[in-house]
Scaffold this motif. Structure first.
Motif, PDB file in Angstrom:
ATOM      1  N   GLY A 147       0.815  -1.210   0.000  1.00 25.49           N
ATOM      2  CA  GLY A 147       0.000   0.000   0.000  1.00 25.49           C
ATOM      3  C   GLY A 147       0.848   1.259   0.000  1.00 25.49           C
ATOM      4  N   PHE A 148       1.942   1.248   0.771  1.00 23.95           N
ATOM      5  CA  PHE A 148       2.851   2.386   0.808  1.00 23.95           C
ATOM      6  C   PHE A 148       3.494   2.619  -0.565  1.00 23.95           C
ATOM      7  N   LEU A 149       3.922   1.525  -1.207  1.00 22.19           N
ATOM      8  CA  LEU A 149       4.531   1.638  -2.532  1.00 22.19           C
ATOM      9  C   LEU A 149       3.521   2.128  -3.571  1.00 22.19           C
ATOM     10  N   ALA A 150       2.266   1.671  -3.428  1.00 17.79           N
ATOM     11  CA  ALA A 150       1.227   2.116  -4.364  1.00 17.79           C
ATOM     12  C   ALA A 150       1.009   3.626  -4.258  1.00 17.79           C
ATOM     13  N   ASP A 151       1.033   4.154  -3.016  1.00 17.05           N
ATOM     14  CA  ASP A 151       0.905   5.597  -2.826  1.00 17.05           C
ATOM     15  C   ASP A 151       2.139   6.322  -3.367  1.00 17.05           C
ATOM     16  N   SER A 152       3.314   5.718  -3.178  1.00 17.83           N
ATOM     17  CA  SER A 152       4.563   6.358  -3.617  1.00 17.83           C
ATOM     18  C   SER A 152       4.688   6.373  -5.134  1.00 17.83           C
ATOM     19  N   PHE A 153       4.334   5.239  -5.767  1.00 11.00           N
ATOM     20  CA  PHE A 153       4.446   5.126  -7.226  1.00 11.00           C
ATOM     21  C   PHE A 153       3.271   5.776  -7.955  1.00 11.00           C
ATOM     22  N   GLY A 154       2.141   5.920  -7.232  1.00  7.80           N
ATOM     23  CA  GLY A 154       0.930   6.390  -7.884  1.00  7.80           C
ATOM     24  C   GLY A 154       0.279   5.308  -8.719  1.00  7.80           C
ATOM     25  N   SER A 155       0.701   4.059  -8.510  1.00  9.44           N
ATOM     26  CA  SER A 155       0.193   2.924  -9.279  1.00  9.44           C
ATOM     27  C   SER A 155       0.454   1.632  -8.498  1.00  9.44           C
ATOM     28  N   TRP A 156      -0.419   0.641  -8.711  1.00  9.76           N
ATOM     29  CA  TRP A 156      -0.254  -0.654  -8.061  1.00  9.76           C
ATOM     30  C   TRP A 156       0.548  -1.636  -8.915  1.00  9.76           C
ATOM     31  N   ARG A 157       0.804  -1.297 -10.158  1.00 10.08           N
ATOM     32  CA  ARG A 157       1.325  -2.285 -11.114  1.00 10.08           C
ATOM     33  C   ARG A 157       2.584  -3.002 -10.619  1.00 10.08           C
ATOM     34  N   PHE A 158       3.635  -2.246 -10.313  1.00 10.65           N
ATOM     35  CA  PHE A 158       4.909  -2.891  -9.975  1.00 10.65           C
ATOM     36  C   PHE A 158       4.996  -3.322  -8.516  1.00 10.65           C
ATOM     37  N   THR A 159       3.972  -2.996  -7.730  1.00 11.58           N
ATOM     38  CA  THR A 159       3.962  -3.491  -6.352  1.00 11.58           C
ATOM     39  C   THR A 159       3.772  -5.005  -6.307  1.00 11.58           C
ATOM     40  N   TRP A 160       3.254  -5.587  -7.384  1.00  6.05           N
ATOM     41  CA  TRP A 160       3.041  -7.036  -7.415  1.00  6.05           C
ATOM     42  C   TRP A 160       4.346  -7.805  -7.561  1.00  6.05           C
ATOM     43  N   LEU A 161       5.450  -7.096  -7.803  1.00  8.50           N
ATOM     44  CA  LEU A 161       6.750  -7.762  -7.799  1.00  8.50           C
ATOM     45  C   LEU A 161       7.099  -8.282  -6.405  1.00  8.50           C
ATOM     46  N   LEU A 162       6.510  -7.679  -5.365  1.00  8.67           N
ATOM     47  CA  LEU A 162       6.666  -8.204  -4.004  1.00  8.67           C
ATOM     48  C   LEU A 162       6.142  -9.633  -3.926  1.00  8.67           C
ATOM     49  N   VAL A 163       4.987  -9.845  -4.544  1.00  9.84           N
ATOM     50  CA  VAL A 163       4.386 -11.179  -4.540  1.00  9.84           C
ATOM     51  C   VAL A 163       5.268 -12.154  -5.322  1.00  9.84           C
ATOM     52  N   LEU A 164       5.821 -11.694  -6.426  1.00 17.95           N
ATOM     53  CA  LEU A 164       6.702 -12.542  -7.222  1.00 17.95           C
ATOM     54  C   LEU A 164       7.928 -12.971  -6.408  1.00 17.95           C
ATOM     55  N   ALA A 165       8.486 -12.058  -5.635  1.00 18.40           N
ATOM     56  CA  ALA A 165       9.630 -12.394  -4.788  1.00 18.40           C
ATOM     57  C   ALA A 165       9.247 -13.441  -3.742  1.00 18.40           C
ATOM     58  N   CYS A 166       8.034 -13.332  -3.203  1.00 11.99           N
ATOM     59  CA  CYS A 166       7.554 -14.310  -2.220  1.00 11.99           C
ATOM     60  C   CYS A 166       7.455 -15.703  -2.840  1.00 11.99           C
ATOM     61  N   GLU A 167       6.953 -15.768  -4.058  1.00  8.33           N
ATOM     62  CA  GLU A 167       6.839 -17.063  -4.736  1.00  8.33           C
ATOM     63  C   GLU A 167       8.222 -17.692  -4.938  1.00  8.33           C
ATOM     64  N   ALA A 168       9.224 -16.858  -5.226  1.00 10.63           N
ATOM     65  CA  ALA A 168      10.581 -17.362  -5.436  1.00 10.63           C
ATOM     66  C   ALA A 168      11.153 -17.964  -4.158  1.00 10.63           C
ATOM     67  N   VAL A 169      10.899 -17.318  -3.024  1.00  8.70           N
ATOM     68  CA  VAL A 169      11.378 -17.840  -1.741  1.00  8.70           C
ATOM     69  C   VAL A 169      10.724 -19.181  -1.434  1.00  8.70           C
ATOM     70  N   MET A 170       9.421 -19.290  -1.688  1.00  9.25           N
ATOM     71  CA  MET A 170       8.726 -20.552  -1.419  1.00  9.25           C
ATOM     72  C   MET A 170       9.211 -21.666  -2.334  1.00  9.25           C
ATOM     73  N   LEU A 171       9.553 -21.313  -3.566  1.00  7.60           N
ATOM     74  CA  LEU A 171      10.075 -22.317  -4.488  1.00  7.60           C
ATOM     75  C   LEU A 171      11.413 -22.861  -3.984  1.00  7.60           C
ATOM     76  N   TYR A 172      12.253 -21.966  -3.440  1.00  2.00           N
ATOM     77  CA  TYR A 172      13.521 -22.420  -2.864  1.00  2.00           C
ATOM     78  C   TYR A 172      13.266 -23.378  -1.694  1.00  2.00           C
ATOM     79  N   TYR A 173      12.303 -23.025  -0.837  1.00  5.56           N
ATOM     80  CA  TYR A 173      12.006 -23.891   0.307  1.00  5.56           C
ATOM     81  C   TYR A 173      11.545 -25.267  -0.165  1.00  5.56           C
ATOM     82  N   ALA A 174      10.711 -25.281  -1.189  1.00  4.60           N
ATOM     83  CA  ALA A 174      10.201 -26.553  -1.706  1.00  4.60           C
ATOM     84  C   ALA A 174      11.324 -27.427  -2.241  1.00  4.60           C
TER      85      ALA A 174
END
Length: 429
Positions: free
Chosen positions: A389-416
Motif C-alpha cells: 500500500g505504501f509503494l502504491a501511494d509512492s508510485f501512484g500505481s499498483w502495477r509494480f507493487t506485485w513484484l513483491l508477490v513474485l519475490a515471495c513465490e521465489a522464496v517458497m520455491l527455494y524452500y520446496a
C-alpha cells in the motif's frame, strides 16, 4: 506412554476432526471479511485522509496479522496449560472481545462524529483506531485457533487420510469461509449499496449477530468431547534443557517459518488488494467483488483437489504450485491484468498445508510448540500488504507493487526444492 501420535490407541477422532474443520471455516471467514473493509473504510473513516488512503486502509490488515507473531506463543502456552479444548474455548472468548470492539468503533463514530485525530492535513476519526484495535484482538483469537487446529489436524488419525489431506480438508472449509466473506461484507453488512453510499452505522447489527454466533459455537464446543493427542505437546515443567524446546535448531522448521512468512504475505496481498487494484484500473464494483470471490473460490477448488492427492508428496506439490504461481504473477505485471492474479488462488490453495507439514516433520512432542512459533511467519500477512500500500501511494500505481508477490513465490520455491529437507542446526558449545 505412546509417543507417536500415528500409533495412538484406537480412538474415534471423527467428531473432533469435524469440529476442527468447522473452526477452520470461522478462521477463513473472519480473516477475509476483515480485509474486505479496506474500500468501505476508505469511503467512511478515511474520507479525510486524501493521498494516504491506501496506506491507512492496509493498516486494517497489518493490525490483524500483527497478532500472529505476538500471540502465537500464547496459543502454545495455553495448549500446554489447558489442553487443546481449553485453549479453543479461551480463543473464542477473545474473539467475542474483538467483535465487540468492531461494534464499538461504529457506535463511537456515530455518537461522536467530531472526535478526530489530525495528522498534517489528514483527519481520522478515533473510531478508526478502535476498529484497528478490534482487528488486532480478533486476529489474536484466530491466531490461537490456528495454533490449536493445525497440529490437531496433523496428529488426529482419521481412517484413510494422511496429515496433508486433513489439512487440505480443513483448508477447504477455510476457503468456503473466505469465498462467502466478500459477499457478506458487501451484501449483508452494507446491504448491496454502492461504495459511495455506505455509512459506518451499518456495521452494528451484523457484528452483534456474529457475536451471537460465536457464543453459540462456544457453548457447543464446551459440551463437545475433544480429547488431547498424546505425543504432540510438551509439559514445560519437564523441559529441563534448552534443547527440549528449541525448535529453531531444526533448519527445515526455521526455513518453513520464512516460507510461510512469504506465503501469507503473497496470499493476503492478492486477496486483500486485488479489488483495490482492479478499481484503479477502471473495473466496476461488481467485477472487483467477483475477482475476490473467484480468487478465494479457486483456493477452495484447489484444496478440495489437494485433499485427494495422497500419493503426491508435499514437497512435489509445493514445487509445482509455486512455479505456476510465479509465472502467473509475472504475466499479471507485464499485461496489467488483475484476472491473472485471481488465477493464482488455485495454486496458493495447498501451500499452507504443504509448508506446515514439511516444517513440523519429525518434531514429535515439539509439534504444539512449533505450531505456536510457526505463527510468527504469518506476520508476512501484515507486513507485505502494508508495504504494498505504501509503494502504491509512492508510485501512484499498483502495477509494480506485485513484484513483491513474485519475490515471495521465489522464496517458497527455494524452500520446496532445498529448504524443506530435514536437517538440524548443531548446538553451539
Amino acid at each position: 506412554m505412546n509417543q507417536n501420535p500415528t500409533q495412538a490407541p484406537a480412538r474415534n477422532y471423527t467428531g473432533p476432526f469435524i469440529t476442527m474443520v468447522f473452526l477452520f471455516f470461522i478462521v477463513g471467514f473472519l480473516t477475509t471479511a476483515n480485509t474486505q473493509f479496506q474500500i468501505p473504510l476508505q469511503q467512511t473513516f478515511l474520507a479525510g485522509v486524501d493521498n494516504l488512503k491506501n496506506t491507512f486502509s492496509t493498516m486494517i490488515i497489518f493490525s490483524w496479522f500483527l497478532a500472529y507473531p505476538i500471540c502465537g506463543g500464547t496459543g502454545s502456552r495455553w495448549i500446554s496449560r489447558y489442553g487443546y479444548k481449553g485453549a479453543l474455548l479461551l480463543s473464542l472468548l477473545v474473539m467475542v472481545v474483538g467483535l465487540a470492539l468492531f461494534f464499538t468503533s461504529s457506535l463511537f463514530t456515530e455518537k461522536f462524529p467530531d472526535a478526530t485525530l489530525s495528522l498534517g492535513t489528514a483527519s481520522i476519526p478515533w473510531g478508526f483506531f478502535i476498529f484497528l484495535a478490534g482487528s488486532f484482538v480478533l486476529g489474536a483469537s484466530v491466531t490461537i485457533l490456528q495454533v490449536v487446529v493445525n497440529p490437531y489436524l496433523t496428529a488426529c488419525t482419521v481412517r484413510g487420510t494422511q496429515p496433508i489431506q486433513r489439512l487440505a480438508i480443513g483448508g477447504s472449509a477455510n476457503s468456503v469461509g473466505t469465498t462467502i466473506a466478500p459477499y457478506f461484507v458487501t451484501g449483508v453488512v452494507f446491504a448491496g449499496l454502492p461504495m459511495s453510499e455506505i455509512s459506518i452505522d451499518q456495521l452494528m447489527v451484523p457484528f452483534l449477530g456474529l457475536i451471537a454466533v460465536v457464543a453459540v459455537v462456544y457453548a457447543s464446543l464446551y459440551f463437545t468431547s475433544l480429547p488431547d493427542i498424546e505425543g504432540t505437546r510438551i509439559d514445560r515443567s519437564e523441559a529441563n534443557a534448552a534443547t527440549d524446546t528449541n525448535v529453531w535448531r531444526h533448519r527445515h522448521f526455521l526455513l518453513g517459518v520464512v516460507a510461510i512468512f512469504c506465503y501469507v504475505g503473497a496470499e493476503v496481498c492478492i486477496g486483500g488488494s486485488v479489488n483495490v487494484y482492479a478499481e484503479k484500473l477502471g473495473y466496476s464494483e461488481t467485477q472487483f467483488v467477483l475477482m475476490v470471490t473467484i480468487y478465494w473460490g479457486l483456493m477452495l477448488i484447489g484444496r478440495l483437489c489437494g485433499s485427494t492427492l495422497s500419493k503426491i508428496s508435499p514437497r512435489t506439490q509445493l514445487i509445482v504450485t509455486t512455479a505456476c504461481a510465479a509465472v502467473l504473477v509475472a504475466l499479471a505485471v507485464i499485461f496489467q491484468n488483475p484476472w491473472l492474479l485471481v488465477a493464482v488462488g488455485l495454486f496458493h490453495s495447498i501451500m499452507w498445508g504443504a509448508i506446515f507439514t514439511l516444517s513440523v516433520s519429525g518434531l514429535g512432542k515439539l509439534t504444539s510448540i512449533a505450531s505456536g512459533k510457526f505463527m510468527i511467519g504469518v506476520f508476512g500477512g501484515a507486513l507485505f500488504p502494508l508495504l504494498q500500500g505504501f509503494l502504491a501511494d509512492s508510485f501512484g500505481s499498483w502495477r509494480f507493487t506485485w513484484l513483491l508477490v513474485l519475490a515471495c513465490e521465489a522464496v517458497m520455491l527455494y524452500y520446496a526444492i532445498a529448504g524443506s529437507k530435514v536437517k538440524s542446526i548443531p548446538e553451539s558449545k
